[in-house]
Design a protein around this motif. Structure first.
Motif, mmCIF file in Angstrom:
data_model
loop_
_atom_site.group_PDB
_atom_site.id
_atom_site.type_symbol
_atom_site.label_atom_id
_atom_site.label_comp_id
_atom_site.label_asym_id
_atom_site.label_seq_id
_atom_site.Cartn_x
_atom_site.Cartn_y
_atom_site.Cartn_z
ATOM 1 N N VAL A 88 -11.494 3.359 5.291
ATOM 2 C CA VAL A 88 -10.985 2.289 4.491
ATOM 3 C C VAL A 88 -11.714 0.880 5.394
ATOM 4 O O VAL A 88 -11.629 0.924 6.764
ATOM 5 C CB VAL A 88 -9.641 2.295 4.194
ATOM 6 N N HIS A 125 -6.281 -3.050 8.964
ATOM 7 C CA HIS A 125 -5.950 -4.302 9.030
ATOM 8 C C HIS A 125 -5.640 -5.232 10.225
ATOM 9 O O HIS A 125 -6.258 -5.741 10.877
ATOM 10 C CB HIS A 125 -4.730 -5.144 8.185
ATOM 11 N N THR A 182 -4.688 1.941 5.955
ATOM 12 C CA THR A 182 -5.580 0.436 6.141
ATOM 13 C C THR A 182 -4.475 0.086 7.156
ATOM 14 O O THR A 182 -4.702 -1.114 7.608
ATOM 15 C CB THR A 182 -4.671 0.346 4.333
ATOM 16 N N GLY A 196 -2.757 -6.360 -0.301
ATOM 17 C CA GLY A 196 -4.068 -6.003 0.482
ATOM 18 C C GLY A 196 -5.413 -5.331 -1.100
ATOM 19 O O GLY A 196 -5.541 -5.257 -1.954
ATOM 20 N N THR A 197 -6.571 -5.544 0.168
ATOM 21 C CA THR A 197 -7.746 -5.044 -0.597
ATOM 22 C C THR A 197 -8.220 -4.614 0.086
ATOM 23 O O THR A 197 -8.577 -4.771 1.445
ATOM 24 C CB THR A 197 -8.389 -6.360 -1.391
ATOM 25 N N VAL A 198 -8.596 -3.003 0.054
ATOM 26 C CA VAL A 198 -8.948 -1.995 0.021
ATOM 27 C C VAL A 198 -10.378 -1.540 0.210
ATOM 28 O O VAL A 198 -10.072 -1.145 -1.032
ATOM 29 C CB VAL A 198 -8.281 -0.831 0.271
ATOM 30 N N CYS A 201 -9.566 -2.695 5.637
ATOM 31 C CA CYS A 201 -8.350 -2.714 4.520
ATOM 32 C C CYS A 201 -8.097 -4.719 4.919
ATOM 33 O O CYS A 201 -8.449 -4.519 6.814
ATOM 34 C CB CYS A 201 -7.109 -2.552 4.814
ATOM 35 N N ASN A 231 -9.240 -6.047 10.595
ATOM 36 C CA ASN A 231 -10.271 -5.070 9.456
ATOM 37 C C ASN A 231 -11.655 -4.807 9.948
ATOM 38 O O ASN A 231 -12.654 -5.151 9.163
ATOM 39 C CB ASN A 231 -10.826 -6.609 8.729
ATOM 40 N N MET A 282 0.795 -1.218 0.448
ATOM 41 C CA MET A 282 -0.053 0.209 0.028
ATOM 42 C C MET A 282 0.619 1.272 0.047
ATOM 43 O O MET A 282 0.380 2.419 -0.969
ATOM 44 C CB MET A 282 -0.892 -0.229 0.675
#
Length: 379
Positions: A221, A368, A364, A238-240, A223, A372, A199
């Motif tokens: 966000v 995490h 982010t 990673g997915t946000v 993440c 999450n 990120m």
């Protein structure tokens, strides 16, 4: 014609990709002359490289502090005017701050700093200095990205409700699966790279692209990172999920272990009247989609494009331009600002973008680590 702007370079020596990108970009529009530098911390290597790229050795310094000291002794009309900071992440803040404190203009690689706290301190230094500061989110320099921004600003898409941005690379695959390698690369070392790899390095580009093109801010966000190995401290994937308003949502996807991917930055923006899609590996094509009309393709150099797009196009339609030209457009905007000329606020990313980027990166990481959860960014 005004004299060329005197440019200093910090880092970017040898076979550095970012070094050649900045050097070539600075020459493209004939606005800059590399006047002094510290290309490498090893003084002998530094001088050898300076000779290779034909920069006078009397302005090649043994280290950054010496560069500042010696340049400040020179008359203002001879002194370096702007410095490009191309070093590893952990050096961005101390170098940029000292440059600002001594009245230099700054062009800085991203991420701007390694923490949000540092970014705020740098912002204060910039406000006090009153000089020009540019952050090289290079992809904002592409003519079709600028065209998309101007068309969205003009209301072509109507109300935006969905954004999907991704940045996929695969290069860390050759490193991450080897314990010795992953523990020796600076991008996976939090002391040098900061708190995030994926990120912090590429996801922040996708984040910046979202805000640059839509004119909207990411508000919060959620993440989920992947580290792949227990001994690896840095995210490599990673997915946000992002919220930009009550009914404006989207996703930012980043990966450095997307096997086979090269430099896959892409963005799609969906609105009530239509949508745009653009890919960095095919930068000359901007697709405008609709539920009621055939898909349209916009290309650089045509008179139907906006002034901002055309100002960043150097060749007639049909002649491909690429990453060097994109970076050169940022350098062109900075040159206008340094000279006090009129320019569009979309010509180069600013200190504000740097602070926003660090806010995004830290949010982010926190999301995490907190299991999450949704994390709100600062205004």
């Amino acid at each position: 014609m005004p004299k060329k702007i005197r440019l200093g370079i910090l880092g970017g020596g040898g076979d550095s990709l970012i070094g050649v990108l900045h050097r070539v970009a600075s020459f493209i529009n004939d606005n800059y002359q590399i006047t002094g530098a510290v290309f490498n911390p090893d003084f002998e290597v530094n001088k050898a490289f300076a000779e290779e790229v034909d920069v006078p050795l009397n302005r090649i310094y043994k280290d950054f502090d010496t560069l500042i000291t010696e340049e400040m002794k020179l008359p203002k009309e001879e002194r370096i005017q702007v410095c490009s900071v191309l070093t590893p992440n952990f050096l961005h803040f101390p170098m940029a701050k000292k440059l600002l404190d001594n009245g230099f203009h700054v062009i800085c690689e991203k991420p701007m700093t390694t923490t949000l706290e540092e970014a705020k301190v740098l912002q204060q230094a910039h406000e006090k200095a009153g000089t020009v500061f540019a952050l090289t989110h290079t992809y904002t320099g592409y003519p079709m990205v600028r065209q998309m921004r101007e068309m969205i600003k003009a209301g072509v898409l109507g109300k935006i409700h969905k954004v999907d941005a991704r940045y996929y690379q695969g290069w860390i695959n050759t490193i991450i699966h080897d314990k010795e390698k992953r523990n020796s690369v600076w991008r996976l070392d939090p002391k040098k790279a900061g708190i995030s790899s994926c990120m912090g390095d590429i996801g922040v580009h996708a984040f910046n692209m979202v805000e640059y093109t839509t004119g909207l801010q990411v508000k919060s966000v959620l993440c989920d990172f992947n580290y792949l190995y227990e001994d690896n401290q840095m995210d490599v994937d990673g997915t946000v999920l992002i919220r930009m308003g009550a009914h404006v949502k989207g996703v930012i996807r980043g990966s450095q272990v997307a096997t086979g991917e090269e430099n896959g930055l892409a963005i799609a923006i969906y609105g009530e009247k239509g949508a745009f899609r653009w890919e960095q590996e095919k930068p000359n094509f901007l697709y405008k989609m609709s539920d009621t009309e055939p898909t349209q393709v916009y290309k650089p150099g045509h008179p139907y494009n906006s002034k901002l797009s055309l100002d960043g196009t150097k060749l007639p339609a049909g002649h491909p331009e690429g990453i060097f030209d994109s970076m050169a457009n940022i350098y062109l905007g900075v040159a206008k600002a340094i000279r006090g000329e009129k320019y569009n606020n979309g010509e180069f990313p600013t200190m504000t973008d740097g602070v926003r980027g660090m806010d995004f990166i830290e949010a982010t990481v926190k999301s995490h680590k907190d299991g999450n959860t949704w994390v709100t960014l600062e205004d």
